[in-house]
Design an enzyme around this catalytic site. Structure first.
Site, PDB file in Angstrom:
ATOM      1  N   ASN A   4     165.586  61.132  69.832  1.00  0.00           N
ATOM      2  CA  ASN A   4     165.572  62.343  69.007  1.00  0.00           C
ATOM      3  C   ASN A   4     164.124  62.610  68.606  1.00  0.00           C
ATOM      4  O   ASN A   4     163.593  61.939  67.731  1.00  0.00           O
ATOM      5  CB  ASN A   4     166.457  62.093  67.769  1.00  0.00           C
ATOM      6  CG  ASN A   4     166.360  63.219  66.760  1.00  0.00           C
ATOM      7  OD1 ASN A   4     165.841  64.298  67.054  1.00  0.00           O
ATOM      8  ND2 ASN A   4     166.868  62.977  65.560  1.00  0.00           N
ATOM      9  N   LYS A   6     162.905  65.038  67.103  1.00  0.00           N
ATOM     10  CA  LYS A   6     162.761  65.829  65.862  1.00  0.00           C
ATOM     11  C   LYS A   6     161.758  66.962  66.106  1.00  0.00           C
ATOM     12  O   LYS A   6     161.650  67.439  67.238  1.00  0.00           O
ATOM     13  CB  LYS A   6     162.382  64.930  64.682  1.00  0.00           C
ATOM     14  CG  LYS A   6     163.347  63.747  64.564  1.00  0.00           C
ATOM     15  CD  LYS A   6     163.283  63.031  63.256  1.00  0.00           C
ATOM     16  CE  LYS A   6     164.292  61.893  63.270  1.00  0.00           C
ATOM     17  NZ  LYS A   6     164.406  61.196  61.997  1.00  0.00           N
ATOM     18  N   HIS A  89     172.962  65.733  61.968  1.00  0.00           N
ATOM     19  CA  HIS A  89     171.937  64.748  61.596  1.00  0.00           C
ATOM     20  C   HIS A  89     171.708  64.835  60.085  1.00  0.00           C
ATOM     21  O   HIS A  89     171.801  65.916  59.502  1.00  0.00           O
ATOM     22  CB  HIS A  89     170.635  65.037  62.366  1.00  0.00           C
ATOM     23  CG  HIS A  89     169.625  63.951  62.189  1.00  0.00           C
ATOM     24  ND1 HIS A  89     168.831  63.869  61.068  1.00  0.00           N
ATOM     25  CD2 HIS A  89     169.305  62.881  62.960  1.00  0.00           C
ATOM     26  CE1 HIS A  89     168.055  62.794  61.174  1.00  0.00           C
ATOM     27  NE2 HIS A  89     168.333  62.176  62.311  1.00  0.00           N
ATOM     28  N   GLU A  91     169.152  64.976  58.393  1.00  0.00           N
ATOM     29  CA  GLU A  91     168.144  65.977  57.995  1.00  0.00           C
ATOM     30  C   GLU A  91     168.752  67.380  58.000  1.00  0.00           C
ATOM     31  O   GLU A  91     168.388  68.226  57.182  1.00  0.00           O
ATOM     32  CB  GLU A  91     166.923  65.874  58.929  1.00  0.00           C
ATOM     33  CG  GLU A  91     166.110  64.607  58.637  1.00  0.00           C
ATOM     34  CD  GLU A  91     165.431  63.982  59.846  1.00  0.00           C
ATOM     35  OE1 GLU A  91     165.241  64.660  60.866  1.00  0.00           O
ATOM     36  OE2 GLU A  91     165.088  62.776  59.757  1.00  0.00           O
ATOM     37  N   GLU A 161     173.966  56.445  61.158  1.00  0.00           N
ATOM     38  CA  GLU A 161     172.567  56.424  60.728  1.00  0.00           C
ATOM     39  C   GLU A 161     172.514  56.369  59.205  1.00  0.00           C
ATOM     40  O   GLU A 161     172.605  57.407  58.538  1.00  0.00           O
ATOM     41  CB  GLU A 161     171.850  57.697  61.203  1.00  0.00           C
ATOM     42  CG  GLU A 161     171.818  57.849  62.708  1.00  0.00           C
ATOM     43  CD  GLU A 161     170.624  58.704  63.148  1.00  0.00           C
ATOM     44  OE1 GLU A 161     169.836  58.193  63.955  1.00  0.00           O
ATOM     45  OE2 GLU A 161     170.479  59.844  62.679  1.00  0.00           O
ATOM     46  N   GLY A 167     163.515  56.654  59.497  1.00  0.00           N
ATOM     47  CA  GLY A 167     162.083  56.898  59.342  1.00  0.00           C
ATOM     48  C   GLY A 167     161.432  56.058  58.256  1.00  0.00           C
ATOM     49  O   GLY A 167     160.310  56.315  57.838  1.00  0.00           O
ATOM     50  N   SER A 205     165.266  53.575  62.238  1.00  0.00           N
ATOM     51  CA  SER A 205     164.172  52.625  62.436  1.00  0.00           C
ATOM     52  C   SER A 205     164.433  51.617  63.552  1.00  0.00           C
ATOM     53  O   SER A 205     164.057  50.442  63.455  1.00  0.00           O
ATOM     54  CB  SER A 205     163.829  51.906  61.120  1.00  0.00           C
ATOM     55  OG  SER A 205     163.398  52.845  60.145  1.00  0.00           O
TER      56      SER A 205
HETATM   57  P1  PGA Z   1     163.975  56.878  63.184  1.00  0.00           P
HETATM   58  O1  PGA Z   1     164.960  58.157  63.216  1.00  0.00           O
HETATM   59  O2  PGA Z   1     164.257  56.078  64.423  1.00  0.00           O
HETATM   60  O3  PGA Z   1     162.598  57.471  63.163  1.00  0.00           O
HETATM   61  O4  PGA Z   1     164.311  56.125  61.939  1.00  0.00           O
HETATM   62  C1  PGA Z   1     166.266  58.056  63.702  1.00  0.00           C
HETATM   63  C2  PGA Z   1     166.963  59.378  63.587  1.00  0.00           C
HETATM   64  O5  PGA Z   1     166.774  60.079  62.585  1.00  0.00           O
HETATM   65  O6  PGA Z   1     167.730  59.782  64.491  1.00  0.00           O
END
Ligand code: PGA
Length: 245
Positions: A4, A6, A89, A91, A161, A167, A205
C-alpha cells in the site's frame, strides 16, 4: 503480500521501484499486489505487464458513476486493469470519515464488479487498552457481512491492521496478531462464511525483519505493507519470506 503505497511516489521514482519488483523471483509462488495512488495505476500496469505482480487501488467510490466530482469508480479501476482494491483503511475511516456503512457499500460494489476487496479492520490503542479490540473488529466485520451476505464474503481478503501499529514502528507481536486473526476466522465461520478460504493479512509496521515471525502463525496468511513497500529491497524480502513459508 500487498503493498500500500499510500499518497507517495512520482513517475521517476515509481519506474525504478516497479522495475525491481518486476524481476522479483518469488512472485510466482506468492500473490503479490502493489496498490499505487490512482494516477500511477496505468504506469504500474505497464511496467508490471507480463510479470506475476498484480495491481490494485487504495480506494473506490461508493457510487457507480455520475455526478460525483473527485471520485473514482470501481469500473474505472477494472478498466485500468486493477484486480484488487483496498477498502476501509483506517486512514479512510479516521481522516475521511468513512463509516462501517460506507465501507460495506464499497465492499459490495467491488464484489459485484469482480474486484477483490481487501477489507481493513482494526482497533485503536484506546480501544485495545479498554479491552474492546475484539468487539470493535467484530462490529467492523458484521457491518460488511450484513450488506454482502455470508456466501459472497468468502471472496473478501481481510486485513487486520491495529491502528496503533500503522506507521508507528510498533508491530503487534506475532502472538497478539495470531489471537486476533484466529478470532476473525472463528467469527467468520460462526457467521456462515467459508472462513478457511478467506485470506487474513496482518498490517502495521511489517518489515523484512519481522515478516517471517508473523507468517509462521497459522492464521496469518500474508501482509498489507505500507512504508516497507516503498523500498524494493524490503518489499521483495517480505515477499520472499512469505514464499519460504
Ligand atoms: P505501515 O502501514 O506498514 O507503514 O505501518 C500499513 C498500512 O497502513 O497498510
Amino acid at each position: 503480500v500487498i503493498g500500500n503505497w499510500k499518497m507517495n511516489g512520482c513517475l521517476e521514482r515509481n519506474a525504478s521501484l516497479l522495475a525491481e519488483l518486476r524481476s522479483m523471483s518469488c512472485a510466482d509462488r506468492v500473490d503479490v499486489v502493489v496498490c499505487p495512488p490512482f494516477p500511477f495505476i496505468s504506469q504500474a500496469k505497464d511496467v508490471l505487464s507480463g510479470s506475476a505482480v498484480s495491481v490494485g487501488a487504495q480506494n473506490l467510490s461508493s457510487f457507480k458513476d455520475g455526478a460525483y466530482t473527485g471520485e473514482v469508480s470501481g469500473s474505472m479501476l477494472l478498466d485500468l486493469g486493477c484486480s484488487w482494491v483496498i477498502v476501509g483503511h483506517s486512514e479512510r475511516r479516521s481522516v475521511f470519515g468513512e463509516t462501517d456503512h460506507v465501507v460495506a457499500t464499497k465492499v459490495a460494489l467491488a464484489l459485484e464488479l469482480g474486484l477483490k476487496p481487501i477489507l481493513c479492520v482494526g482497533e485503536t490503542l484506546a480501544q485495545r487498552e479498554a479491552g474492546e479490540a475484539e468487539a470493535v473488529v467484530q462490529a467492523q466485520l458484521d457491518g460488511v457481512l450484513a450488506v454482502v451476505g455470508a456466501a459472497l464474503a468468502s471472496d473478501i481478503v481481510v486485513a487486520y491492521e491495529p491502528v496503533w501499529a500503522i506507521g508507528t514502528g510498533r508491530t503487534a507481536t506475532p502472538d497478539q496478531a495470531e489471537v486476533m486473526h484466529a478470532f476473525i476466522r472463528a467469527h467468520l465461520e460462526r457467521s456462515g462464511v467459508a472462513a478457511q478460504k478467506v485470506k487474513i493479512l496482518y498490517g502495521g509496521s511489517v518489515t523484512a525483519a519481522n515478516a517471517s515471525l508473523l507468517f509462521v502463525k497459522p492464521d496469518i496468511d500474508g501482509a498489507l505493507v505500507g512504508g516497507a513497500s516503498l523500498v524494493a529491497e524490503s518489499f521483495s524480502l517480505i515477499c520472499a519470506a512469505a514464499a519460504a513459508i
